[in-house]
Design an enzyme around this catalytic site. Structure first.
Site, PDB file in Angstrom:
ATOM      1  N   SER A   1       0.640  -1.049   0.030  1.00 10.93           N
ATOM      2  CA  SER A   1       0.036  -0.087  -0.011  1.00 10.93           C
ATOM      3  C   SER A   1       0.792   1.342   0.057  1.00 10.93           C
ATOM      4  CB  SER A   1      -0.964   0.013   1.310  1.00 10.93           C
ATOM      5  OG  SER A   1      -0.268  -0.115   2.398  1.00 10.93           O
TER       6      SER A   1
ATOM      7  N   ASN B   1      -1.921  -2.630  13.091  1.00 13.68           N
ATOM      8  CA  ASN B   1      -3.543  -2.395  13.188  1.00 13.68           C
ATOM      9  C   ASN B   1      -3.897  -0.958  14.159  1.00 13.68           C
ATOM     10  OD1 ASN B   1      -3.483  -4.703  11.787  1.00 13.68           O
ATOM     11  ND2 ASN B   1      -4.134  -6.169  13.552  1.00 13.68           N
TER      12      ASN B   1
ATOM     13  N   THR C   1     -39.849  25.448  -9.917  1.00 19.77           N
ATOM     14  CA  THR C   1     -40.023  24.205  -9.262  1.00 19.77           C
ATOM     15  C   THR C   1     -40.349  23.393 -10.472  1.00 19.77           C
ATOM     16  OG1 THR C   1     -42.555  24.595  -8.919  1.00 19.77           O
ATOM     17  CG2 THR C   1     -41.232  25.248  -7.215  1.00 19.77           C
ATOM     18  N   HIS C   2     -39.776  22.093 -10.497  1.00 22.08           N
ATOM     19  CA  HIS C   2     -39.874  21.313 -11.699  1.00 22.08           C
ATOM     20  C   HIS C   2     -39.211  22.064 -12.986  1.00 22.08           C
ATOM     21  CE1 HIS C   2     -43.534  19.113  -9.575  1.00 22.08           C
ATOM     22  NE2 HIS C   2     -43.427  20.300  -9.303  1.00 22.08           N
TER      23      HIS C   2
ATOM     24  N   SER D   1     -14.137  26.007 -28.197  1.00 21.00           N
ATOM     25  CA  SER D   1     -14.414  25.011 -28.861  1.00 21.00           C
ATOM     26  C   SER D   1     -13.302  24.839 -29.947  1.00 21.00           C
ATOM     27  CB  SER D   1     -15.699  24.991 -29.360  1.00 21.00           C
ATOM     28  OG  SER D   1     -15.750  24.002 -30.399  1.00 21.00           O
TER      29      SER D   1
ATOM     30  N   LYS E   1     -18.484  29.277 -29.046  1.00 22.02           N
ATOM     31  CA  LYS E   1     -18.770  28.360 -27.600  1.00 22.02           C
ATOM     32  C   LYS E   1     -17.873  29.084 -26.537  1.00 22.02           C
ATOM     33  CE  LYS E   1     -20.311  24.884 -27.359  1.00 22.02           C
ATOM     34  NZ  LYS E   1     -20.826  23.529 -27.597  1.00 22.02           N
TER      35      LYS E   1
ATOM     36  N   ASN F   1     -17.563  27.063 -23.110  1.00 16.01           N
ATOM     37  CA  ASN F   1     -17.924  25.890 -22.375  1.00 16.01           C
ATOM     38  C   ASN F   1     -17.828  26.024 -20.692  1.00 16.01           C
ATOM     39  OD1 ASN F   1     -19.103  24.741 -24.768  1.00 16.01           O
ATOM     40  ND2 ASN F   1     -17.096  24.117 -25.152  1.00 16.01           N
TER      41      ASN F   1
ATOM     42  N   GLU G   1     -19.068  21.858 -15.078  1.00 12.97           N
ATOM     43  CA  GLU G   1     -19.317  20.489 -15.496  1.00 12.97           C
ATOM     44  C   GLU G   1     -18.472  19.543 -14.906  1.00 12.97           C
ATOM     45  OE1 GLU G   1     -19.931  20.041 -19.974  1.00 12.97           O
ATOM     46  OE2 GLU G   1     -18.969  22.228 -19.626  1.00 12.97           O
TER      47      GLU G   1
ATOM     48  N   LYS H   1      -8.195   3.419   2.057  1.00 15.73           N
ATOM     49  CA  LYS H   1      -7.440   4.871   1.932  1.00 15.73           C
ATOM     50  C   LYS H   1      -7.441   5.477   0.732  1.00 15.73           C
ATOM     51  CE  LYS H   1      -4.136   2.657   4.888  1.00 15.73           C
ATOM     52  NZ  LYS H   1      -5.268   1.770   4.969  1.00 15.73           N
TER      53      LYS H   1
HETATM   54  N1  ARG Z   1      -1.313  -1.281   5.232  1.00 15.13           N
HETATM   55  C1  ARG Z   1      -2.016  -1.748   6.184  1.00 15.13           C
HETATM   56  C2  ARG Z   1      -3.419  -1.042   6.225  1.00 15.13           C
HETATM   57  O1  ARG Z   1      -3.656  -0.127   5.403  1.00 15.13           O
HETATM   58  C3  ARG Z   1      -1.448  -1.758   7.704  1.00 15.13           C
HETATM   59  C4  ARG Z   1      -2.143  -2.529   8.543  1.00 15.13           C
HETATM   60  C5  ARG Z   1      -1.477  -3.941   8.307  1.00 15.13           C
HETATM   61  N2  ARG Z   1      -2.026  -4.877   9.442  1.00 15.13           N
HETATM   62  C6  ARG Z   1      -1.803  -6.056   9.154  1.00 15.13           C
HETATM   63  N3  ARG Z   1      -2.062  -6.883  10.172  1.00 15.13           N
HETATM   64  N4  ARG Z   1      -1.620  -6.663   8.078  1.00 15.13           N
HETATM   65  O2  ARG Z   1      -4.507  -1.667   6.590  1.00 15.13           O
END
Ligand code: ARG
Length: 465
Positions: free
Chosen positions: A30, A117, A162-163, A284, A290, A292, A297, A332
């Protein structure tokens, strides 16, 4: 064995005979995205090291070595000199390994009474908190831009819809203040989420807590958390704080998207209510006339991904048994993506709102198109003639049909025509049939009358800025 494989095997204390398959590394790592958590990770380690030293688990010298190493690592990362390694999976192991490279043994002691963790849960809470703290002033700036235009257009009439059918005349100021309220609730939602997320997971360790005599209150306080989270399993396994952030972000994005859609409509030649600032539009390559509204958007478009980020995390979590599972690593990218998209949208909308040119005359003219003062005619009958509203509504409807057939506005109908529809109508009715009179008359609390709008502007400044 290559050096990289050795490192990965070493991570698990010699428990694994071989390094991961290249595909395993690819799916597992990660670091490509969680390096964004480096600052929070370092802050968490600082607090943890201080606590371990104060609990007598580290010596003062070890703690100081860790601090020095973390400071150097922070500098390396900020200078772009840090070599992030996918073999080291994530930001936590990357920083820890580098710390050990730099300071030796104390680096290897830092992970005492801690797990990735509780570490990642802590980092992410800190990151979401920092992000909310950056979003709030951005949303306040959006409100300031809206209020600024509302002030200039407190009595600029426009059709209220409205609408998407012309309904009753309103003022642009009033319409803009609607978005000020929405942004105010968005800020409130982020503030609520912030208050709830501000508890420390640190010390939950892998899931069960730890046998070391740690002081969770100390780390919580050092990191600006209100208190430690009460349950170690909950601390490492829930991401409701991310969901709350994403839900608030999705709602805020939807608000922006609605206004973006109005900008797109209002800036067409057919509406012609506003001209968006040129530097937020594009031309454009084929049609020279144009202009835009690309930025508007894209605000509308990016809202789709913010909603998607919320949905994705809900789905990731819904089948997970307690406590931590690696699925949660998927929390994440979505939250980073949503935060980036939202802040960009807020800033772009702020600039477009502040810079848009409003075509007052054109808007005022449109405000009277579509018999928008028909309700005023009915209300006048109730007030002046004592006619029950349902009956007055019918008389006004017949008057609209008459005007339509004569090809004129309600205010241009000759009195004789109106009296042929209902004899109780008199000259006085013309005082309420203009757009200006209609708007001015809506003085009920929260209504569109310029008097009320000016009060609402002053109140909004007090409440929000
Ligand atoms: N990179 C992990 C995450 O984003 C960190 C936690 C990893 N924990 C594990 N028991 N492998 O969740």
């Amino acid at each position: 064995m290559t050096g990289r494989e050795t490192k990965a095997v070493d991570l698990w204390g010699g428990h694994f005979a071989e390094g991961p398959a290249p595909l395993m590394e690819q799916i597992n790592a990660s670091i490509g995205f969680d390096k964004r958590l480096y600052r929070q990770d370092i802050d968490g380690s600082r607090a943890h090291a201080d606590m371990l030293a104060s609990a007598g688990i580290l010596t003062a010298a070890e703690r100081d070595a860790i601090h020095e190493g973390l400071r150097a690592i922070e500098t390396e990362i900020e200078a772009g000199r840090f070599a992030f390694s996918p073999a080291l999976e994530d930001i936590h192991l990357n920083i820890e390994a580098r710390l050990t490279d730099r300071v030796g043994e104390p680096g290897r002691k830092l992970h005492t009474a801690r797990s990735r963790n509780d570490q990642v849960a802590t980092d992410l809470r800190l990151w979401v908190r920092d992000t909310i703290d950056a979003l709030d002033p951005a949303l306040a700036a959006l409100q300031a831009a809206l209020i600024g235009q509302a002030e200039r257009h407190a009595d600029s009439a426009m059709p209220g819809f409205t609408h998407l059918q012309a309904a009753q005349p309103v003022t642009l100021g009033h319409h803009l203040l609607a978005y000020v309220e929405m942004a105010g609730r968005d800020r409130g939602r982020f503030a609520d989420a912030r208050a709830r997320l501000n508890e420390s997971p640190l010390g939950a360790a892998a899931l069960a807590g730890t046998s070391f005599p740690i002081d969770r209150r100390m780390t919580a306080e050092a990191l600006g958390f209100d208190r430690p989270m009460a349950n170690s399993i909950d601390a490492v396994s829930d991401r409701d704080f991310v969901l709350e952030f994403l839900a608030a972000a999705a709602i805020a994005a939807v608000h922006l998207s609605r206004f973006a859609e109005e900008m797109v409509l209002w800036s067409t030649p057919q509406f012609g209510f506003v001209t968006l600032p040129q530097d937020f539009t594009s031309g454009s390559s084929i049609m020279p006339q144009k202009r835009n509204p690309d930025a508007a958007e894209l605000v509308r478009g990016k809202t789709g991904r913010v909603i998607g980020d919320l949905t994705a995390l809900l789905v990731v979590l819904k089948g997970l048994p307690l406590a931590y599972s690696k699925d949660m690593q998927e929390d994440k990218e979505g939250v980073f993506d949503a935060a980036d998209a939202l802040i960009l949208c807020v800033r772009a909308m702020t600039a477009m709102i502040a810079g848009m040119a409003v075509h007052r005359e054109r808007m005022a003219k449109a405000a009277g198109v579509g018999f928008t003062t028909a309700t005023d005619l009915a209300d006048w009958l109730v007030r002046a003639g004592g006619v029950p509203f349902r009956e007055a509504h019918g008389i006004a409807a017949r008057s609209v049909r008459k005007a339509e057939s004569m090809g004129c506005n309600l205010a241009d109908l000759p009195l004789a025509e109106l009296q042929a529809i209902d004899a109780r109508i008199s000259e006085g009715v013309y005082e309420v049939l203009s757009v200006k009179a209609s708007v001015a008359s809506r003085q009920s609390e929260g209504g569109t009358s310029p008097v009320r709008v000016r009060e609402a502007i002053a109140a909004a400044r007090e409440r929000f800025l």
